[in-house]
Write an enzyme that holds these catalytic residues in place. Structure first.
Site, PDB file in Angstrom:
ATOM      1  CE  LYS A  36      -0.484   0.450   4.961  1.00 27.48           C
ATOM      2  NZ  LYS A  36      -0.920  -0.374   6.138  1.00 27.48           N
ATOM      3  NE  ARG A 131      -4.849   0.500  11.697  1.00 26.31           N
ATOM      4  CZ  ARG A 131      -4.186   0.344  10.626  1.00 26.31           C
ATOM      5  NH1 ARG A 131      -3.564   1.288  10.299  1.00 26.31           N
ATOM      6  NH2 ARG A 131      -3.931  -0.953  10.028  1.00 26.31           N
TER       7      ARG A 131
HETATM    8  C1  LIG Z   1       0.481  -0.910   6.794  1.00 28.78           C
HETATM    9  C2  LIG Z   1       0.037  -2.122   7.498  1.00 28.78           C
HETATM   10  C3  LIG Z   1       1.190  -2.896   7.773  1.00 28.78           C
HETATM   11  C4  LIG Z   1       2.760  -2.460   7.351  1.00 28.78           C
HETATM   12  O1  LIG Z   1       3.290  -1.587   8.265  1.00 28.78           O
HETATM   13  P1  LIG Z   1       4.580  -1.423   7.974  1.00 28.78           P
HETATM   14  O2  LIG Z   1       4.929  -0.532   9.256  1.00 28.78           O
HETATM   15  O3  LIG Z   1       4.663  -0.508   6.912  1.00 28.78           O
HETATM   16  O4  LIG Z   1       5.605  -2.450   8.029  1.00 28.78           O
HETATM   17  C5  LIG Z   1       0.936  -4.246   8.541  1.00 28.78           C
HETATM   18  N1  LIG Z   1      -0.340  -4.412   9.085  1.00 28.78           N
HETATM   19  C6  LIG Z   1      -1.398  -3.665   8.889  1.00 28.78           C
HETATM   20  C7  LIG Z   1      -2.653  -4.003   9.146  1.00 28.78           C
HETATM   21  C8  LIG Z   1      -1.250  -2.338   7.953  1.00 28.78           C
HETATM   22  O5  LIG Z   1      -2.319  -1.618   7.898  1.00 28.78           O
END
Ligand SMILES: *Cc1c(COP(=O)(O)O)cnc(C)c1O
Length: 360
Positions: A36, A131
């Site tokens: 993403k 979250r």
């Molecule tokens: C964006 C996201 C990640 C990745 O996080 P990073 O800090 O970029 O490694 C992992 N899990 C969820 C649920 C996310 O939304």
């Protein structure tokens, strides 16, 4: 090709991926490559796959559908709770989605049944970051509910940290995740395949050999892409920090006072600006603005260059102290933070330039 350019070093991304996946694999942990942060640009996804990720993950269905249209057949996890309005696409295009809401899980089951398939649910547990996720006390009941859904498979439990609350992974919160997984297995007599212990912020625990051995999956974006770990505010020394940079072109170069002249109203975004008087300074205007990149997410590589401000289409930098002989038409280069990368990769005004791919 016209600037601004987002330079993407596919070799460094592949090496970062390889280093992260081998560290994790040695501890029995599989790695999902999180796409993403760069809108799932296919060349970068390919570099992650070549670097050894065990699957892909993204928060946006739009990115995931594009991945499938580009021919990627790897397992994909949806990293945002599905929208009720988009359930059938989730079942059609993803293998796993993260979930915490009974109504959504039930809708996923019905859609899967309609499509003659099964959908896998990762139950998110909130261990304190606030979250997404079910609070610990409600996990068993929710797991029980999921197991009753005809066309849903409960693949495991996961947690997310360092996002909203800035909570760091530690043995207490990761331990809670493991305990709750064990409670599901024992009380409901059901074996979970996956215990997913977070993202880049959990890597430090793997490096220090402090991760509970039951955790067998991480979902990594930032570490692979930028070699940084914002939550623990560190550079990851064994990863590249310069796989990405953004370059923009100088369109005006003049010496001007550092305080505007006249009555101060509001700037282009409705804020009242404040200025310190540093005398006459040499300023460059770059053809780069808020429509191209989140300006707070870029950092000049030349430490003697300072960002003064930006509007939608112009970035103003102070180049007085730079050792470079900057001219009109030259480019100035910036590193990016995760938000900087996110925005630049999404903007249609930024040309993506790939280095080290199979055809360059
Ligand atoms: C964006 C996201 C990640 C990745 O996080 P990073 O800090 O970029 O490694 C992992 N899990 C969820 C649920 C996310 O939304």
């Amino acid at each position: 090709m016209i600037s601004p350019f987002l330079d993407i070093d596919l070799i460094k991304i592949r090496e970062n991926t390889k280093n992260v996946t081998s560290l994790c694999r040695n501890k029995g942990i599989s790695t999902l490559g999180v796409t993403k942060g760069f809108s799932a640009i296919p060349q970068i996804v390919r570099a992650m796959i070549d670097g050894g990720v065990d699957g892909l993950a993204d928060a946006r269905m739009e990115n995931i559908i594009e991945l499938r249209q580009n021919g990627f057949t790897e397992p994909i996890t949806l990293l945002r709770i599905p929208r009720l309005s988009n359930i059938s696409n989730v079942v059609r295009y993803t293998d796993v989605s993260i979930n915490s809401e009974a109504a959504v899980i039930n809708a996923l089951s019905e859609a899967a049944q309609e499509q003659g398939t099964h959908h896998q649910v990762m139950l998110m547990v909130d261990v304190g970051d606030l979250r997404e996720g079910v609070m610990i006390d409600n996990v068993l009941a929710m797991a029980q509910y999921i197991l009753k859904q005809e066309s849903i498979t409960l693949i495991g439990v996961g947690t997310n940290m360092g996002c909203y609350g800035g909570i760091l992974p530690d043995s207490s919160n990761l331990g809670q995740l493991v305990l709750v997984a064990q409670a599901i297995e024992k009380k409901l007599g059901y074996k979970l395949n996956v215990i997913s212990g977070g993202g880049t912020s959990t890597l430090l625990k793997v490096e220090n050999d402090e991760i509970p051995e039951e955790i067998n999956q991480l979902r990594i974006g930032e570490g692979i892409l930028l070699g940084t770990d914002t939550t623990n505010s560190r550079k990851i020394s064994w990863l590249h920090q310069d796989a990405f940079c953004i370059r923009a072109e100088v369109i005006e170069l003049k010496s001007k006072p550092s305080v505007p002249i006249g009555t101060i109203g509001r700037d282009a975004f409705g804020n009242i600006p404040e200025f310190k008087d540093h005398g006459i300074r040499k300023r460059a205007i770059l053809a780069l603005g808020k429509q191209d990149v989140y300006v707070e997410g870029i950092i000049p590589i030349d430490e003697k260059i300072h960002i003064l401000g930006a509007s939608s289409d112009h970035l103003i930098v102070d180049v007085t102290d730079s050792m470079q002989d900057i001219q009109i038409g030259d480019e100035i280069t910036f590193r990016l933070t995760y938000s900087g990368l996110l925005s630049a990769s999404t903007s249609k005004y930024v040309t993506k330039v790939f280095h080290g791919g199979n055809n360059s």
